[in-house]
Design an enzyme around this catalytic site. Structure first.
Site, short mmCIF file in Angstrom:
data_model
loop_
_atom_site.label_atom_id
_atom_site.label_comp_id
_atom_site.label_asym_id
_atom_site.label_seq_id
_atom_site.Cartn_x
_atom_site.Cartn_y
_atom_site.Cartn_z
N CYS A 9 21.73 -114.19 -4.26
CA CYS A 9 21.06 -115.43 -4.62
C CYS A 9 20.00 -115.19 -5.68
O CYS A 9 19.18 -114.29 -5.56
CB CYS A 9 20.42 -116.12 -3.43
SG CYS A 9 21.58 -116.57 -2.15
N ARG A 50 23.50 -112.59 -9.66
CA ARG A 50 23.08 -112.30 -8.28
C ARG A 50 23.93 -113.04 -7.26
O ARG A 50 23.95 -112.69 -6.08
CB ARG A 50 21.62 -112.68 -8.09
CG ARG A 50 20.65 -111.87 -8.91
CD ARG A 50 19.24 -112.27 -8.60
NE ARG A 50 18.86 -111.84 -7.27
CZ ARG A 50 18.17 -110.75 -7.00
NH1 ARG A 50 17.76 -109.98 -7.98
NH2 ARG A 50 17.86 -110.42 -5.77
N TRP A 72 24.89 -116.94 -3.24
CA TRP A 72 25.92 -116.07 -2.68
C TRP A 72 25.93 -116.41 -1.18
O TRP A 72 24.98 -116.11 -0.46
CB TRP A 72 25.56 -114.60 -2.89
CG TRP A 72 26.64 -113.64 -2.52
CD1 TRP A 72 27.68 -113.22 -3.30
CD2 TRP A 72 26.79 -112.97 -1.27
NE1 TRP A 72 28.46 -112.33 -2.61
CE2 TRP A 72 27.95 -112.16 -1.36
CE3 TRP A 72 26.09 -112.98 -0.06
CZ2 TRP A 72 28.40 -111.36 -0.31
CZ3 TRP A 72 26.53 -112.19 0.99
CH2 TRP A 72 27.68 -111.39 0.84
N ASN A 81 16.63 -117.31 -0.33
CA ASN A 81 17.50 -116.13 -0.35
C ASN A 81 17.22 -115.38 0.94
O ASN A 81 16.07 -115.12 1.26
CB ASN A 81 17.16 -115.25 -1.56
CG ASN A 81 17.91 -113.93 -1.54
OD1 ASN A 81 18.95 -113.81 -0.91
ND2 ASN A 81 17.38 -112.95 -2.23
N GLY A 82 18.27 -115.04 1.70
CA GLY A 82 18.06 -114.31 2.95
C GLY A 82 18.74 -115.01 4.11
O GLY A 82 19.60 -115.88 3.91
N GLU A 94 34.00 -92.94 -7.36
CA GLU A 94 33.47 -94.01 -8.21
C GLU A 94 34.60 -94.68 -9.02
O GLU A 94 34.62 -95.90 -9.17
CB GLU A 94 32.38 -93.44 -9.13
CG GLU A 94 31.83 -94.39 -10.18
CD GLU A 94 31.13 -95.63 -9.63
OE1 GLU A 94 31.00 -95.77 -8.40
OE2 GLU A 94 30.76 -96.49 -10.44
N LYS A 123 35.44 -98.67 -8.78
CA LYS A 123 35.47 -99.57 -9.95
C LYS A 123 36.78 -100.36 -9.98
O LYS A 123 36.78 -101.55 -10.23
CB LYS A 123 35.33 -98.79 -11.27
CG LYS A 123 33.98 -98.23 -11.58
CD LYS A 123 32.93 -99.25 -11.99
CE LYS A 123 32.15 -99.78 -10.85
NZ LYS A 123 31.03 -99.06 -10.33
N GLU A 126 36.88 -103.05 -7.12
CA GLU A 126 36.04 -104.23 -7.26
C GLU A 126 36.39 -105.08 -8.47
O GLU A 126 36.21 -106.30 -8.44
CB GLU A 126 34.54 -103.92 -7.19
CG GLU A 126 33.98 -102.98 -8.20
CD GLU A 126 32.49 -102.69 -8.00
OE1 GLU A 126 31.79 -103.43 -7.30
OE2 GLU A 126 32.03 -101.69 -8.58
N HIS A 133 45.89 -82.06 3.19
CA HIS A 133 45.59 -82.29 4.61
C HIS A 133 45.97 -83.71 5.03
O HIS A 133 45.55 -84.16 6.10
CB HIS A 133 44.11 -82.01 4.88
CG HIS A 133 43.72 -80.60 4.55
ND1 HIS A 133 44.09 -79.53 5.34
CD2 HIS A 133 43.04 -80.07 3.50
CE1 HIS A 133 43.64 -78.41 4.80
NE2 HIS A 133 43.00 -78.71 3.68
N LYS A 156 25.55 -108.95 -7.00
CA LYS A 156 24.93 -107.81 -7.67
C LYS A 156 23.91 -107.12 -6.77
O LYS A 156 23.82 -105.91 -6.73
CB LYS A 156 24.26 -108.30 -8.95
CG LYS A 156 23.57 -107.21 -9.76
CD LYS A 156 24.60 -106.29 -10.36
CE LYS A 156 24.01 -105.13 -11.10
NZ LYS A 156 24.98 -104.04 -11.28
#
Ligand code: M6R
Length: 617
Positions: A2, A30, A78, A104-105, A487, A491, A494, A510, A612
Site C-alpha cells: 500500500c 507498493r 495491495w 496500510n497494515g 535468484e 526472477k 515472479e 541426490h 514491492k
C-alpha cells in the site's frame, strides 16, 4: 504494501489533487489492485476510488474532475482484508461523512471493534478493517472536535499494524497520520507539507524529510509539522536529507522500470562503494552505534532477510566467512523468529532489506534485539523503520527501486555486505589494510564489468524469444553460483510465471536430476576456470545434465572454452574473481526473466499478486 500520501498545501494552493495523483503514480509499485483519492473542499469530503490500476482512477477523474483544493490524501492498495473492489478501495469514509482515512497494515482486532460499532447501529459497507477505523475516528471527532485528538483516542483502541492518514471535512489544511509497525515519513516543503509511506511519495517536491518513530503521530499543516507519541508527549526530531536523485524514480527512456534498474546496476555498485575508504585506508560505515570493541568480540553473524535480499546474504556468507573467519548463518527472517534461534550478546544480526520495511525482517531484528544481539542493517531506503531500529546502518546507494522484482538492490546489497566483511576483517585483524585495499580495488572494477554484461543484453533477449513457450526452467550453481541460481529462478517465477527451481549443482544427483528429460532448459552458472577444482566439479554437473538430454545454457567467463562442447548456448561474462562473480553472473538471468516476461506480454514492473514492500507478516 500500500502506498500512502497526505498533502497539506497553503491557502492559495489549489494543487493538492495534482500532487496526490503524481505521488500515487510514484507509489503504485507498493500495491496496485486499487487506488483512491479524497479531498477536503468547501466543508465537505469528496472521494473517488476504483479497483484496478491507477489508470482506472485517472480515467474516472478525467470524466469527473475534482474541484481545486489544498488538502488531499491518496492510496494505492495491495489487498489484505477484502478483495480488490471499488468498495474495498481506500479512502474509507466514516458513517457521517465527516472523516476519511487511508491505511496500510492490518487491524487485528477489527472484528471485536466492528461488533462494538454494530451495537451503536453503525454497519460497515466494505469488507475492510480500515473502514472500522474511519467510524471510530468520526465518533472520537464528534466527542473532541479535534482531528489530532480523535486520532490519538482511536489508535489506542487498535491492535496490529497500521499507518493511518486522515482528513476531516471541518479541518481544511490539516492532515493527521499515525504509525505502528508500518512505514510513515514526513516531507517538509516550503508552505506545504507531506506524509507518505516512503520518501518516493514526495521526493520530487522536497528532499527534506523526518522519520516517524514507532507509536507516533503527526499533524501536518501548510506551515507546521507537529509530532507526538500516542500518549501525547511532543517529539522533536531532526530532519534528514533524502539523497535520492529525483530522476532515478522515472523510466528515463526505458520501456519498464525493471529494464532501467538493470541498467542502473553499474552505478548502484559504484555509488555503494563511493566514499567508504578514508584517506588512511580504513572503511567508513554510515551509522555505527555499536562499539568497535563489541564487533571485535562477536563470534557469530546471522543474516536475516527475505527473497532476493536473503540470496544477497547467501552470497555474502562465502566472502565474510573467508575474510573474517566468523561463522555466518543465513536465515529467512520469517523462519528465524519462530524457531528459537541461538542468539547472544556476541551475535551480530545483519538485516538486509531494500525497503527497510519488510515486516518479517523487522520482527526478526526485534526478536534478536530482545535476546541481546546487536543489529546492523544493510538498507536502501532512508528513513525506513529497519534503518531506524538497528544499532548500525550501512546504506546501499542504489537509488529508488520501483519495479517489484529486485535487481539493482541485489547487486548493491552484495557490494555493501562485502564492505561490511572487509570492515570486520580489518577491525578484527584478519586482513591487513593493504589486503583490504586490494579487494576494494577489485570491487571498484565491478561497475565496468557489470556494464559489459548489460551491453550484451540482446544476445540473452534473443535466447528468451526462442524459449517463450517453455514451462519449466532449472538453474544450477555451486559455491557463490548457488545463490545466483536461486535468484535466477526467483526472477523467472515472479516475472514470467514459469515454474523455475534453483539448485546447488552438487545436489542434483541426490534427487533433482530426475526432473531432467529431453529438452529440459537448464541454466548453469560456471565459475572461473582459475578456480580449477570448483570449475571441474561444475563441468561434471554440466556433463551429467547434458547426458540426459537437457538443453544447457551456460553463463561462463570469456575464454572458458571447456563449456562449448556440452552447452547449447553460452552467455559470456568478463573474467572476475570468484567471490565477485555473482555481481556479473546474475545480470543475464535478470535480463532473461525480463525478456521472457515481455515476450509473454506480461506486466514486468507489477507482476500479479506481488507487492514491492511486504509490510505484513
Ligand atoms: O525490501 P526487502 O529487500 O526487504 O524485500 C525482500 C523481498 O520481499 C524482495 O527481495 C522480493 O523477494 C523481491 N520481489 C524479489 O525480486
Amino acid at each position: 504494501m500500500c502506498g500512502i500520501i497526505g498533502y497539506a498545501g497553503g491557502e492559495n494552493s489549489a494543487r493538492a489533487v495534482d500532487v496526490v495523483l503524481e505521488s500515487l503514480a510514484r507509489l503504485e509499485y507498493r500495491g496496485y489492485d486499487s487506488a483512491g483519492i479524497a479531498i477536503v473542499a468547501d466543508g465537505e469530503i469528496v472521494q473517488v476510488k476504483k479497483a484496478g490500476k491507477l489508470q482506472g482512477l485517472l480515467d474516472e477523474l478525467d470524466k469527473h474532475p475534482l474541484p481545486p483544493t489544498s488538502t488531499a490524501i491518496g492510496h494505492t492498495r495491495w489487498a489484505t482484508h477484502g478483495s480488490p473492489t471499488d468498495a474495498n478501495a481506500h479512502p474509507h469514509m466514516s458513517f457521517d461523512g465527516r472523516v476519511t482515512v487511508v491505511h496500510n497494515g492490518i487491524v487485528e482486532n477489527h472484528g471485536e471493534l466492528a461488533r462494538g460499532l454494530a451495537e451503536r447501529g453503525i454497519q460497515p459497507i466494505s469488507e475492510t478493517d480500515t473502514e472500522i477505523v474511519a467510524h471510530l475516528l468520526a465518533l472520537a471527532l464528534a466527542d473532541t472536535g479535534d482531528l489530532t485528538e480523535a486520532m490519538r483516542m482511536t489508535v489506542r483502541e487498535l491492535e496490529g499494524s497500521f499507518t493511518l492518514v486522515a482528513v476531516a471535512a471541518d479541518s481544511p489544511g490539516t492532515v493527521v497520520a499515525a504509525r505502528r509497525n508500518a512505514p510513515l515519513v514526513v516531507g517538509l516543503g516550503d508552505g506545504e507539507n507531506f506524509v507518505g509511506s516512503d520518501v518516493a511519495a514526495f521526493v520530487s517536491r522536497t528532499q527534506r524529510a523526518i522519520e516517524m518513530g514507532q507509536d507516533e503521530m503527526v499533524t501536518i499543516r501548510p506551515d507546521s509539522v507537529s509530532i507526538q507519541t500516542f500518549d501525547g508527549t511532543p517529539v522533536d526530531r531532526a530532519e534528514f536529507h533524502v539523497d535520492w536523485n529525483v530522476d532515478a524514480a522515472v523510466k528515463g527512456g526505458f520501456d519498464t522500470f525493471m529494464e532501467k534498474e538493470i541498467h542502473d546496476q553499474p552505478s548502484a555498485v559504484r555509488d555503494t562503494l563511493l566514499g567508504r575508504m578514508s584517506p588512511s585506508g580504513s572503511l567508513q560505515l554510515d551509522e555505527l552505534r555499536i562499539d568497535e570493541s563489541i564487533l571485535r568480540r562477536i563470534d557469530k553473524i546471522i543474516v536475516v532477510a527475505c527473497g532476493t535480499a536473503a540470496y544477497a546474504g547467501h552470497v555474502a556468507k562465502y566472502a565474510v566467512e573467508h575474510w573474517c573467519r566468523i561463522p555466518v548463518e543465513v536465515e529467512l527472517a520469517h523462519e528465524f523468529r519462530y524457531r528459537d534461534p541461538v542468539v547472544s550478546e556476541k551475535t551480530l544480526v545483519v538485516a538486509i532489506t531494500q525497503s527497510g520495511e519488510t515486516m518479517d525482517t523487522l520482527m526478526a531484528i526485534r526478536h534478536a534485539k530482545d535476546q541481546g544481539a546487536k543489529i546492523l542493517a544493510i538498507v536502501n531506503t532512508h528513513g525506513s523503520t529497519i534503518a531506524r531500529e538497528s544499532d548500525a546502518v550501512l546504506y546501499t546507494h542504489a537509488g529508488p527501486e520501483v519495479a517489484v522484482a529486485s535487481t539493482k538492490a541485489f547487486v548493491a546489497q552484495i557490494t555493501a555486505a562485502y564492505l561490511l566483511g572487509l570492515y570486520l576483517a580489518q577491525l578484527r585483524g584478519n586482513k591487513y589494510s593493504d589486503e583490504v585495499v586490494t579487494y576494494l580495488d577489485e570491487l571498484m572494477k565491478m561497475p565496468d564489468r557489470v556494464a559489459e554484461v548489460i551491453a550484451r543484453a540482446d544476445e540473452i533477449k534473443a535466447l528468451a524469444r526462442d524459449m517463450k513457450d517453455v514451462t519449466s526452467v532449472l538453474f544450477l550453481g555451486r559455491h557463490v553460483g548457488y545463490p545466483v541460481a536461486l535468484e535466477g529462478a526467483l526472477k523467472l517465477k515472479e516475472l514470467a510465471y514459469i515454474h523455475a527451481e534453483g539448485f546447488a549443482a552438487g545436489e542434483l544427483k541426490h534427487g533433482p536430476i530426475a526432473l531432467v528429460e529431453d529438452g529440459q532448459p537448464v541454466f548453469l552458472i560456471v565459475p572461473t576456470p582459475r578456480r580449477p577444482l570448483l570449475h571441474a566439479k561444475v563441468m561434471s554437473n554440466l556433463r551429467e545434465v547434458s547426458a540426459r538430454g537437457a538443453r544447457v545454457l551456460c553463463i561462463a567467463e570469456e575464454g572458458d572454452t571447456a563449456v562449448d562442447e556440452f552447452a547449447h548456448a553460452v552467455f559470456r561474462i568478463p573474467e572476475t574473481p570468484t567471490l565477485l562473480h555473482p555481481l556479473v553472473s546474475v545480470v543475464p538471468l535478470q535480463i532473461f526473466a525480463l525478456a521472457l516476461a515481455t515476450e509473454k506480454g506480461l506486466n514486468v514492473d507489477q507482476p500479479r499478486n506481488l507487492a514491492k514492500s511486504v509490510t505484513v507478516e
